[in-house]
Design an enzyme around this catalytic site. Sequence first.
Site: not given
Length: 382
Positions: A43, A195, A339
């Site tokens: 990013g 993130c 999850c």
Amino acid sequence: MSDIKFSREEMERYSRHIIIPEFNIEGQRKLKSAKVLVVGSGGLGSPLLLYLAAAGVGTIGIVDFDVVDKSNLQRQVLFSEENVGMPKVEAAKKRIEGLNPHIKVVTYNVQLTSENALDIIKDYDVVADGTDNFPTRYLVNDACVILGKPNVYASIFRFDGQVSVFNYTNSKGETGPHYRDLFPEPPPPGLVPSCAEGGVLGVLPGIVGSLQTNEVIKVITGIGEPLVGRLFLFDALNFETRTLKISKNPDLAPITELIDYVQFCGMPHEEVSTKESVKEITVQELQVLQDTGKDFQLIDVRESHEYDIVQIGGDLIPLGTILQEAGRISRDKQVVIHCRSGKRSADAIRDLEAQFGFENLYNLKGGVKAYAEEIDTTLPVY
């Protein structure tokens, strides 16, 4: 510096720099002679690499051992669909060489470690830290301190970003604070999500990475005042900024060697042995349980907004409430906890076993992501 020449094409390319009185051709010469190492091409690395290349930094090094994933494309504008599955350093090199053929790109398709960091960083003038984990941030910082290199730092999370310039020595020979002056110790493992777990607004790394690039250019050319002794904070959600002062910590011990940063941050070394004690099942085994109608309990420990994106059934009990809701978990049959990727569910199992003595809990290896990729490909992957 006057021996650095530019071709006619380069002069045209960099003309908007050269006509700035405070920058002029001397600033451009400094960029061309500079060597910048970008750690991480994700990013933050995307705008860093694009703008450093466009600006004319002569040598750009890229350290990254990851491959391009579809989930990267939401924010890592350096890459495109055709790059999915490619090593990031290869895709990044091709992209920025296409942007500026007058620069040199050096790639390191390796993980930066205590064993190789000094050898890699020593050949560069400036390091730009675009990493997303604490062990590598401390490693980059300590290597820069040992080698006397400026470390232009940035980080992002959800809607927030921060930028600073660490270990910068000015014209008077005065060296400013480094990362450990701001954060002497890492946060406890799991306190700050990555993130991948917490998310990030796609445009945020573009904004923060551009600010980081601006600081790299200032450090190289000597124009303006770098963010030395200051931490710039940006809140994209409310469009608010703050700048905090950072002072050198006289109580910090001198940094003379690199250490085991994974252990320093309390991460996988402790978790490896613990993870081995957590029972797991694969998504294929879960499918068998579902298809055969076996009596078992399925628990999802993600957050409700994640549950709304994609679900594979089961009771939603977010990780933050799992201990308070332990009474909802069966002790009489197999319980599968999942999850997104399997990390939070493994943490939930450890906590439940430690505090309540459960012996019938199984972690779904790979989580919902693996289920969507290997069992039901109609489900979205996030």
